[in-house]
Design a protein around this motif. Structure first.
Motif: not given
Length: 540
Positions: A514-538
């Motif tokens: 499986i894709d190596a990105k799945y070694r971590v979970f993504p910061i949820p879209s709700t958190a990113i939408n509510n806080n512009s200081n956050l960026v998407r998980t690679p």
């Protein structure tokens, strides 16, 4: 010790964190109920502070203020499914060889196949639960730090309350680092309520959160800490043993968090080794007594497993009457019963037909290993249909049976008394051997003797040799269904790679990389939408 949860509310629960459901604007409004804690009465009795601390511990066990699903702390998902340990267990076990779920609830089956996305609702509520714990801990620390000692609440008691809250915050922040990485929001007691949106701890490959947790845990295990000494806290409360275990886990996983090329890996493994050596020499002992109803091993997962405090270093408390939840050990038991299985065999009533295991886990066990006795083999071993509960062996490791009786606090058998053993000594022995091996050392006599005792309890002989491959397999055998497997497979480089596959890994029947990105979970879209200081998980 009687297990009890108090229905209280912290004076101010949290700063407005990106990702949480909402922020309260009218914090100056006091509740009508005079028995509810709020800013106007929180200081009226020293006993209130112990209630508030209990609320922090209860955050791992309950969903809110009223029973199994009422008045939930967080919205956005069915209250029972939002419970902290239920979300932790699903994230840790369902993407691995140890468990697979038959339900088609929302996007839960994405956890079976490691195919979750940034909008997955189960991932979102887990992220929110972690930060709810962090926020409550921060507020409690702020409140306690502002107090003047009194005869009824001396400075030593205030310091202990603060350090227990620091441990709880460190535990949830470790979950944040372990599942989401270094780019999650930085919020401590220094943040003001209603202040600026938090910045991330740092870049994704940074060390800021790791360094912070290492510093916190080194303090909490030191002589300066007000935590109780190892093994002396009541069951379900943190002492220096719990802090040492968490420090060991943090540093043992340092190459996961900081990269395999970080220059301090050897130093961090040495820190883990020192913490674990102090732990295994700290007065704990393996449970070796068989009881009328359960073996020594199963007594660690039985309805009165608080009696095994000699081995369980830190546990999450449950009670079928006082601490009712559709998560925790109730979830582990009832979701694992269905088909030809009988819930009466584990002193429960109900069959949810959800979680079972794969043949890959079952095949780890050697002939004669008594730890394999808790699998139900009356169903099909091969999983042709992941949505069919009877495809896959059942697991009955956790039980509501007590060591010497069939008593239970919930007479209807719908809620379990069994506590969840988050940290225990057998894990520490295996971690110690691994920390030594990762430094290029020989396994110490202490670790060797501990592992031999673990194996003897399972009716097996000591291993002829101990290497990293043995450690990973033995961790699977000893710790299965205790919420360690994803973390272990990631650390050993086998979670996403094609080197090790199991049924339905990557949504392929025989398993696939499986894709190596799945070694971590993504910061949820709700958190990113509510806080512009956050960026998407690679990668997401």
């Amino acid at each position: 010790m009687k297990k009890q949860i108090y229905n209280i509310t912290l004076a101010v629960l949290m700063a407005c964190l990106g990702g949480l459901t909402s922020c309260v604007n009218d914090l100056d409004v006091l509740p009508i109920d005079p028995d509810e804690l709020h800013p106007g009465n929180v200081g009226q009795s020293p006993e209130n502070y112990s209630f508030m601390l209990n609320k922090l511990y209860a955050g791992y066990a309950t969903v809110g203020q009223e029973g199994s699903s009422g008045n939930a702390d967080l919205g956005g998902l069915d209250a029972g499914a939002s419970q902290y340990m239920r979300r932790l267990w699903d994230a840790e076990e369902l993407p691995t060889d140890e468990a697979i779920n038959a339900w088609n609830d929302g996007n839960l089956n994405a956890f079976n196949y490691a195919s979750w996305t940034i909008t997955n609702e189960f991932n979102t509520i887990f992220f929110d639960r972690i930060y709810f714990q962090v926020a409550q801990s921060n507020e409690f620390i702020r409140i306690m730090s502002a107090l003047e000692p009194t005869e009824d609440l001396p400075a030593s008691e205030i310091a202990r309350y603060i350090d227990e809250a620091r441990f709880i915050r460190a535990l949830s922040y470790w979950h944040g680092l372990n599942y989401y990485g270094n780019g999650i929001p930085k919020v401590t007691e220094e943040n003001t309520v209603g202040g600026d949106r938090p910045l991330p701890w740092g870049t994704w490959d940074g060390s800021e959160l790791f360094d912070y947790l290492k510093s916190e845990l080194e303090y909490l295990t030191s002589n300066e800490s007000a935590l109780k000494e190892m093994g002396t806290a009541y069951f379900g409360y943190a002492d220096k043993g719990a802090a040492a275990m968490l420090l060991g886990k943090l540093c043992l996983n340092n190459e996961v968090y900081l990269g395999t090329d970080n220059n301090n890996a050897g130093e961090y493994y040495a820190v883990a080794e020192e913490a674990l050596q102090s732990l295994v020499n700290g007065g704990y002992s393996l449970t070796t007594t068989d009881y009328t109803n359960v073996t020594a091993y199963q007594s660690l997962f039985a309805g009165d497993n608080q009696l095994q405090k000699n081995e369980i270093i830190f546990g999450i408390s449950y009670d079928g009457a006082a601490i009712q939840t559709y998560g925790g050990t109730t979830y582990l038991m009832l979701s694992s019963v269905g088909g030809d299985m009988k819930s009466s065999d584990i002193n429960m009533n109900g069959n949810w037909g959800g979680n079972r295991t794969t043949g890959a886990l079952y095949d780890l066990f050697e002939s004669g290993d008594s730890r394999r006795n808790y699998f139900f083999t009356g169903h099909e071993k091969e999983i042709n249909n992941p949505s069919l509960f009877t495809d896959g062996y059942g697991v009955m490791k956790f039980t509501n049976v007590r060591t010497e009786s069939m008593d239970r606090n919930d007479p209807n058998g719908g809620f379990a008394d069994t506590n969840f053993p988050m940290f225990r000594l057998a894990d520490a022995y295996l971690m110690l051997a691994e920390a030594e091996l990762r430094q290029g050392k020989a396994v110490s006599g202490t670790a060797e003797s501990g592992i031999a005792a673990i194996r003897e309890r399972a009716d097996l002989s000591a291993p002829a040799s101990i290497d990293l491959d043995f450690i990973l397999d033995e961790r699977g055998r000893e710790l299965y269904w205790e919420a360690h497997r994803r973390t272990d497979l990631v650390r050993f480089g086998k979670f996403t790679s094609g080197e090790y596959v199991w049924p339905w890994k990557g949504n392929v029947k025989d398993g696939a990389e499986i894709d190596a990105k799945y070694r971590v979970f993504p910061i949820p879209s709700t958190a990113i939408n509510n806080n512009s200081n956050l960026v998407r998980t690679p990668g997401y």
